[in-house]
Design a protein around this motif. Structure first.
Motif, PDB file in Angstrom:
ATOM      1  N   GLN A   6       1.025  -0.910   0.133  1.00 42.67           N
ATOM      2  CA  GLN A   6      -0.225   0.312   0.148  1.00 42.67           C
ATOM      3  C   GLN A   6       1.144   1.167   0.692  1.00 42.67           C
ATOM      4  O   GLN A   6       1.926   0.977   0.635  1.00 42.67           O
ATOM      5  CB  GLN A   6      -0.390  -0.185   1.298  1.00 42.67           C
ATOM      6  CG  GLN A   6      -1.675  -0.782   1.071  1.00 42.67           C
ATOM      7  CD  GLN A   6      -2.992  -0.300   2.778  1.00 42.67           C
ATOM      8  OE1 GLN A   6      -2.963  -1.233   3.489  1.00 42.67           O
ATOM      9  NE2 GLN A   6      -3.744   0.821   2.255  1.00 42.67           N
ATOM     10  N   GLU A  22      -3.332   3.689  -3.420  1.00 40.57           N
ATOM     11  CA  GLU A  22      -3.853   2.237  -4.366  1.00 40.57           C
ATOM     12  C   GLU A  22      -2.268   1.059  -3.470  1.00 40.57           C
ATOM     13  O   GLU A  22      -1.723   1.166  -2.664  1.00 40.57           O
ATOM     14  CB  GLU A  22      -2.285   2.738  -4.972  1.00 40.57           C
ATOM     15  CG  GLU A  22      -2.147   1.629  -6.501  1.00 40.57           C
ATOM     16  CD  GLU A  22      -1.399   2.497  -7.415  1.00 40.57           C
ATOM     17  OE1 GLU A  22      -1.215   2.874  -7.605  1.00 40.57           O
ATOM     18  OE2 GLU A  22      -1.001   0.828  -8.424  1.00 40.57           O
ATOM     19  N   CYS A  23      -3.532   0.637  -3.834  1.00 37.62           N
ATOM     20  CA  CYS A  23      -3.112  -1.383  -3.055  1.00 37.62           C
ATOM     21  C   CYS A  23      -2.343  -2.703  -4.315  1.00 37.62           C
ATOM     22  O   CYS A  23      -3.468  -2.705  -5.077  1.00 37.62           O
ATOM     23  CB  CYS A  23      -4.105  -2.125  -2.417  1.00 37.62           C
ATOM     24  SG  CYS A  23      -4.079  -3.655  -1.624  1.00 37.62           S
ATOM     25  N   THR A  24      -1.105  -3.372  -4.433  1.00 40.68           N
ATOM     26  CA  THR A  24      -0.804  -4.229  -5.029  1.00 40.68           C
ATOM     27  C   THR A  24      -0.891  -5.541  -4.259  1.00 40.68           C
ATOM     28  O   THR A  24      -0.853  -5.754  -3.625  1.00 40.68           O
ATOM     29  CB  THR A  24      -0.014  -3.854  -5.667  1.00 40.68           C
ATOM     30  OG1 THR A  24       0.728  -3.676  -5.038  1.00 40.68           O
ATOM     31  CG2 THR A  24      -0.391  -2.923  -6.841  1.00 40.68           C
ATOM     32  N   GLU A  26       0.577  -9.321  -4.405  1.00 45.15           N
ATOM     33  CA  GLU A  26       1.772 -10.312  -5.420  1.00 45.15           C
ATOM     34  C   GLU A  26       1.470 -12.377  -4.485  1.00 45.15           C
ATOM     35  O   GLU A  26       1.011 -11.931  -3.292  1.00 45.15           O
ATOM     36  CB  GLU A  26       3.373  -9.467  -5.133  1.00 45.15           C
ATOM     37  CG  GLU A  26       4.088  -8.849  -5.186  1.00 45.15           C
ATOM     38  CD  GLU A  26       5.739  -8.419  -5.161  1.00 45.15           C
ATOM     39  OE1 GLU A  26       5.862  -9.256  -3.897  1.00 45.15           O
ATOM     40  OE2 GLU A  26       5.372  -7.224  -5.372  1.00 45.15           O
ATOM     41  N   ARG A  68     -11.114  -1.705 -10.062  1.00 45.11           N
ATOM     42  CA  ARG A  68      -9.920  -2.447 -10.099  1.00 45.11           C
ATOM     43  C   ARG A  68      -9.897  -2.398 -11.474  1.00 45.11           C
ATOM     44  O   ARG A  68     -10.438  -3.442 -12.230  1.00 45.11           O
ATOM     45  CB  ARG A  68     -10.657  -4.333  -9.271  1.00 45.11           C
ATOM     46  CG  ARG A  68      -9.074  -5.084  -9.274  1.00 45.11           C
ATOM     47  CD  ARG A  68     -10.259  -6.002  -8.460  1.00 45.11           C
ATOM     48  NE  ARG A  68      -9.646  -7.513  -9.090  1.00 45.11           N
ATOM     49  CZ  ARG A  68      -9.662  -8.710  -7.838  1.00 45.11           C
ATOM     50  NH1 ARG A  68     -10.785  -8.346  -7.077  1.00 45.11           N
ATOM     51  NH2 ARG A  68      -9.135  -9.672  -8.050  1.00 45.11           N
ATOM     52  N   GLN A  70      -6.881  -4.016 -12.683  1.00 45.04           N
ATOM     53  CA  GLN A  70      -6.315  -5.387 -12.814  1.00 45.04           C
ATOM     54  C   GLN A  70      -6.284  -5.813 -12.035  1.00 45.04           C
ATOM     55  O   GLN A  70      -6.991  -5.219 -10.442  1.00 45.04           O
ATOM     56  CB  GLN A  70      -4.622  -5.007 -13.190  1.00 45.04           C
ATOM     57  CG  GLN A  70      -4.307  -4.089 -14.115  1.00 45.04           C
ATOM     58  CD  GLN A  70      -2.857  -3.360 -14.049  1.00 45.04           C
ATOM     59  OE1 GLN A  70      -1.872  -4.528 -13.373  1.00 45.04           O
ATOM     60  NE2 GLN A  70      -2.059  -2.218 -14.230  1.00 45.04           N
ATOM     61  N   ARG A  72      -4.696  -7.478  -9.173  1.00 43.91           N
ATOM     62  CA  ARG A  72      -4.056  -7.245  -8.469  1.00 43.91           C
ATOM     63  C   ARG A  72      -3.602  -5.963  -8.175  1.00 43.91           C
ATOM     64  O   ARG A  72      -2.288  -6.031  -7.152  1.00 43.91           O
ATOM     65  CB  ARG A  72      -2.433  -8.386  -8.671  1.00 43.91           C
ATOM     66  CG  ARG A  72      -2.773  -9.728  -8.458  1.00 43.91           C
ATOM     67  CD  ARG A  72      -1.313 -10.955  -8.662  1.00 43.91           C
ATOM     68  NE  ARG A  72      -1.486 -10.554  -9.863  1.00 43.91           N
ATOM     69  CZ  ARG A  72      -0.340 -11.225 -10.007  1.00 43.91           C
ATOM     70  NH1 ARG A  72       0.710 -11.636  -9.138  1.00 43.91           N
ATOM     71  NH2 ARG A  72       0.601 -11.115 -11.397  1.00 43.91           N
ATOM     72  N   GLN A  73      -4.658  -4.673  -8.681  1.00 39.09           N
ATOM     73  CA  GLN A  73      -4.692  -3.866  -8.321  1.00 39.09           C
ATOM     74  C   GLN A  73      -5.766  -3.031  -7.952  1.00 39.09           C
ATOM     75  O   GLN A  73      -6.775  -3.654  -8.695  1.00 39.09           O
ATOM     76  CB  GLN A  73      -3.990  -2.695  -9.251  1.00 39.09           C
ATOM     77  CG  GLN A  73      -4.167  -1.568  -9.180  1.00 39.09           C
ATOM     78  CD  GLN A  73      -3.356  -0.486 -11.073  1.00 39.09           C
ATOM     79  OE1 GLN A  73      -3.584  -1.410 -11.237  1.00 39.09           O
ATOM     80  NE2 GLN A  73      -2.690   0.692 -10.068  1.00 39.09           N
TER      81      GLN A  73
END
Lengths: 113, 114
Positions: A6, A22-24, A26, A68, A70, A72-73
């Motif tokens: 984050q 933003e949050c990604t 993995e 959202r 993507q 994973r985003q």
């Protein structure tokens, strides 16, 4: 295991300014993603959740929105911040359908002045 | 309407003793329960969970008990250690409804006294 990023970690914004957090994620594919807010001295309030790209469910009516773009985003936005938007914003993910353990990112501390 | 309640905002326990954190819920559709631990300025960390088909689940020093008739669950930490000082949240979910959402309580701040 999944890792959740984050940014920013802290943010000070004036009332009426826009917001983008933003949050990604993995380490996992097609996760469920969540945005929570923890106000001072309060519990965790679910704001939005998403089960897939472009799929957003809102839990609380307010001046925030989520997207959202993507897999994973996950992005939390506002066009005009209010003082009441101050708080600790947390992104979380779960593996997907049938999984209830959620894993949280480090959070963003937002102060609206 | 607070469907998950943690009525004790804070709890202090001597190091080495048992810490018992309590949680009550009102929604009879909840059938999966979780405990999280949170340090200041960090995200919550998942600790332990329990399904409604069980009444107890253990993981090391942590045990969660579920009393479905009373709509009550508790987290036992034995023995308590200084690193256990944190805010603990219980959470609940109604599985099988097509969305995996959690409803959180307001948290209990646990302080372990050395």
């Amino acid at each position: 295991s999944q890792t959740i990023h984050q940014w920013p970690a802290t943010l000070v914004q004036p009332v009426g300014s826009p917001l983008s957090l933003e949050c990604t994620v993995e380490g996992t594919s097609n996760p469920n993603l969540y945005w929570y807010r923890q106000a001072a001295g309060r519990g965790l309030q679910l704001l939005f959740y998403s089960v897939g790209i472009g799929q957003i469910s809102s839990e609380v009516p307010q001046n925030l929105s989520a997207s959202r773009p993507q897999d994973r985003q996950f992005i939390l936005s506002s066009k005009k911040l209010l003082l009441s938007d101050s708080g600790f914003y947390l992104c979380a993910c779960a593996e997907g359908v049938g999984t209830y353990e959620q894993y949280f990112g480090p959070g963003t501390r937002l102060t609206v002045t | 309407d607070q469907q998950v309640k943690q009525n004790s905002p804070s709890l202090s326990v001597q190091e080495g003793r048992i810490s018992i954190l309590n949680c009550d819920y009102t929604n009879s559709m909840f059938d999966y329960f979780l405990w999280y631990k949170k340090y200041p300025a960090e995200g919550p960390t998942f600790l332990i969970s329990i399904s409604s088909i069980k009444d107890k689940n253990e993981d090391g020093r942590f045990t969660v008990f579920l009393n479905k008739s009373a709509k009550h669950l508790s987290l036992h930490i034995v023995p308590s250690q200084p690193g256990d000082s944190a805010v603990y949240f219980c959470a609940a979910s109604a599985r099988g409804f097509g969305n995996e959402k959690l409803t959180f309580g307001t948290g209990t701040r646990l302080t372990i006294i050395p």
